[in-house]
Structure formats: C-alpha cells, structure tokens
Design an enzyme around this catalytic site. Structure first.
Site, PDB file in Angstrom:
ATOM      1  N   GLU A 273      -0.775  -8.596   5.078  1.00 16.00           N
ATOM      2  CA  GLU A 273      -0.592  -8.639   6.536  1.00 16.00           C
ATOM      3  C   GLU A 273      -1.917  -8.533   7.298  1.00 16.00           C
ATOM      4  O   GLU A 273      -1.963  -8.782   8.489  1.00 16.00           O
ATOM      5  CB  GLU A 273       0.386  -7.532   6.980  1.00 16.00           C
ATOM      6  CG  GLU A 273      -0.192  -6.127   7.101  1.00 16.00           C
ATOM      7  CD  GLU A 273      -0.449  -5.412   5.768  1.00 16.00           C
ATOM      8  OE1 GLU A 273      -0.282  -6.047   4.712  1.00 16.00           O
ATOM      9  OE2 GLU A 273      -0.839  -4.226   5.807  1.00 16.00           O
TER      10      GLU A 273
ATOM     11  N   CYS B 108       0.839  -1.206   0.000  1.00 18.88           N
ATOM     12  CA  CYS B 108       0.000   0.000   0.000  1.00 18.88           C
ATOM     13  C   CYS B 108       0.872   1.253   0.000  1.00 18.88           C
ATOM     14  O   CYS B 108       1.530   1.535  -0.987  1.00 18.88           O
ATOM     15  CB  CYS B 108      -0.976  -0.053   1.167  1.00 18.88           C
ATOM     16  SG  CYS B 108      -2.382   1.037   0.958  1.00 18.88           S
TER      17      CYS B 108
ATOM     18  N   HIS C 190      -3.440  -5.845   1.056  1.00 19.21           N
ATOM     19  CA  HIS C 190      -2.755  -6.018   2.342  1.00 19.21           C
ATOM     20  C   HIS C 190      -2.657  -7.482   2.771  1.00 19.21           C
ATOM     21  O   HIS C 190      -3.564  -7.969   3.449  1.00 19.21           O
ATOM     22  CB  HIS C 190      -3.515  -5.252   3.427  1.00 19.21           C
ATOM     23  CG  HIS C 190      -3.402  -3.768   3.320  1.00 19.21           C
ATOM     24  ND1 HIS C 190      -2.405  -3.058   3.947  1.00 19.21           N
ATOM     25  CD2 HIS C 190      -4.153  -2.863   2.660  1.00 19.21           C
ATOM     26  CE1 HIS C 190      -2.554  -1.771   3.683  1.00 19.21           C
ATOM     27  NE2 HIS C 190      -3.604  -1.619   2.908  1.00 19.21           N
TER      28      HIS C 190
END
EC number: 6.3.5.3
Lengths: 81, 227
Positions: free
Chosen positions: B196, B86, B194
C-alpha cells in the site's frame, strides 16, 4: 488470593538475537566463561482465589501470555493470606 | 468490491491501505474501528500495519484476541480475501490463521527501506497480476519481521505453495527468506512488505498496485454472474 509468577522463555530451537548481543557485551566486560544468554519475560499475575489457579493460568498462557510456536512457559503459585 | 480496513488502537498504515483500494483503484472502502466492526457486508478485509496496542506483549498479540477477531475468523472461513500487511501479518500469525511466528529482526534494528522480492506464487487471488518468477520492489518497515517456523511447517508451506514472496537479500533473518505466505485455502495473505506504500508514481514506486488489482479482478471474475 494468590500470586502467580510466570516465566516465559524462547524455545531452544529459536535464535535469540537479543541474548546474543547481551552475551557479547558481557564478554566485552571481560566476563569469561559466559556460554550463552537467553532473554525471556517474567510476569506477576494476581488471582482473586486459589481455586483452579493452575487450570486458569495454563489457559491464559496458551491463549495470550505465551506464543507456543516460539515460547515455553513455567509458573509458580504462591498463596497470599 | 467493498473493502473494510480494520483500525486498531495503534494502527498507522490504515489510511494508506484505504487510499490504495479507494483512491487508486476506485473501489468502495471503509475504515472500520475494531470495536464497531460488522464484517458481513464486505467482500474483502484489510488488516493494516502499525503498532496495535503498542506492540505490548508481542506484536499483534493483543489485537489477535480482541472482539472483532471472531468476525474475522468467520470471514476467513467463508473464503473471502483477507490481506494482513506488517502488523496485520503479525495479527494473523497470532490468530493462528497463518502458521509460524515473528521474532525480532536478526540485527535487532528497526528497518525502513525498499527490498527486492521474488514472486514465488502468482497463482493466488492476491498475486495473479504479477508474472511468474517476477522480481518487484516494496518498502519494508519493521522491527519484528524475522519470520520463524519449524522445519515441518516449512515443508508444509513449500508443499502447498503457500510461500508467495521471498526476499532477494534477506534483511531480517526470516526462515527461508520468507516475506509473505498464504493460508492453505489461499484466501488469507500475510506479508511484511508494504504494497500500500507503493501504489502510485508520486510515491516513487507502483509495484504494489497489482496486488490490490489482483484481489479486485479475482473477485469480479467470481462474481461475474449476470454482468
């Protein structure tokens, strides 16, 4: 001292969704004949002296102020006494 | 494997990134404040999402000229893995370590939802644990994720197999549905989704785990001497 006016605009090939939305809004206000709107940035940079101002501004634009992948820049320099 | 998560003023996915490699995978990791970073001792660098410097000027632009960046460039040149997610991807673009630039989303809205992604290249050090042509789902959360590059760059990306993830249903107007790309050497990955945020069942999605597992596995394999 000198004042530098920097204009940063999106390259022609790059779509500008913000400009499109503004253009549509102008049409909604009954402004006919608006072909296109492009949104850019205007910056004022004050330099201590006029010496090598072009060279400095060019470098600043390339390194940080504009992104050459998507943006073009132009500038004018005004000497302030 | 020892990771550095670089924290810029305005990073907000740094804890998630740390948790993915440290909490979930059990690897060594440290959160490193950008001004104090000494990257030599690390094996991998993670550039987290967020809004470094409030996205002033352009997303990632100011972070991309901060002092730590010279070290990140040296780290990249040494061939070690660097992942930017990002805002981290935006920083890598502004650093010119990855080609192209980010524009505002086509519909001008901030988008925060899950997207289906096609794995276009699973022969990278970041994606080797995914299957060929596999489709996964990962959350996106961005206002400027509309990837742009000119035709020539796109051809180069294709020719070198640098396009790693593409969107199934392009949400933001990205050129060629691009969601993630590597550099030519293959040790830098930038991606808008994302991983994560998708690393355990509790989060409702585990599709991101294998990305971090890929990095660790590839590192182990190349550092297996004596083990």
């Amino acid at each position: 001292m000198c004042k530098v006016n920097i204009y940063i605009t999106l390259k022609e090939a790059v779509l500008d969704p913000q400009g499109k939305a503004i253009s549509q809004s102008l049409k909604d206000l009954d402004y006919d004949g608006v072909n296109d709107v492009r949104v850019g940035k205007y910056m004022q940079v004050e330099l201590e002296n006029r010496e090598n101002a072009e060279q400095k501004i060019e470098e600043m634009c390339r390194r940080l102020l504009a992104n050459p992948v998507i943006e073009d820049y132009t500038y004018t320099i005004e000497e302030v006494v | 494997m020892k990771f550095a998560v670089i924290v810029f003023p305005g990073s907000n996915c740094d804890e998630d990134m740390y948790h993915a490699v440290s909490g979930v995978l059990g690897e060594e990791a440290e959160m490193v404040w950008f001004k104090e970073a000494e990257l030599e001792a690390y094996d991998g660098v993670l550039l987290p999402g967020g809004f470094s410097y409030g996205d002033y000027l352009r997303s990632g632009a100011i972070a991309s000229v901060s002092k730590v960046i010279d070290q990140v460039k040296t780290f990249i040149a040494s061939g070690k893995p660097v992942l930017g997610v990002c805002n981290g991807f935006q920083v890598l673009l502004e650093m010119e370590e990855l080609p192209g630039a980010m524009l505002r989303n086509r519909d001008l809205t901030f988008m925060c939802h899950e997207e289906s992604l096609d794995i276009r290249n699973n022969r990278t050090m970041f994606t080797s644990q995914y299957g060929t042509g596999e489709t996964i789902s990962l959350p996106i959360a961005h206002g400027e994720g509309n990837y742009y590059c000119d035709k020539e760059t796109l051809e180069t990306l294709k020719a070198n197999d640098q396009i790693v993830f593409t969107y199934r249903n392009n949400p933001n107007g990205s050129t060629a549905d691009i969601a993630g790309i590597t550099n030519e050497q293959g040790n830098v990955l930038g991606m808008m989704p994302h991983p994560e945020r998708a690393v355990e069942e509790l989060l409702g999605n585990e599709d991101g785990v294998r990305l971090f597992e890929s990095i660790v596995k590839n590192w182990r394999e190349t550092h297996a001497v004596g083990n």
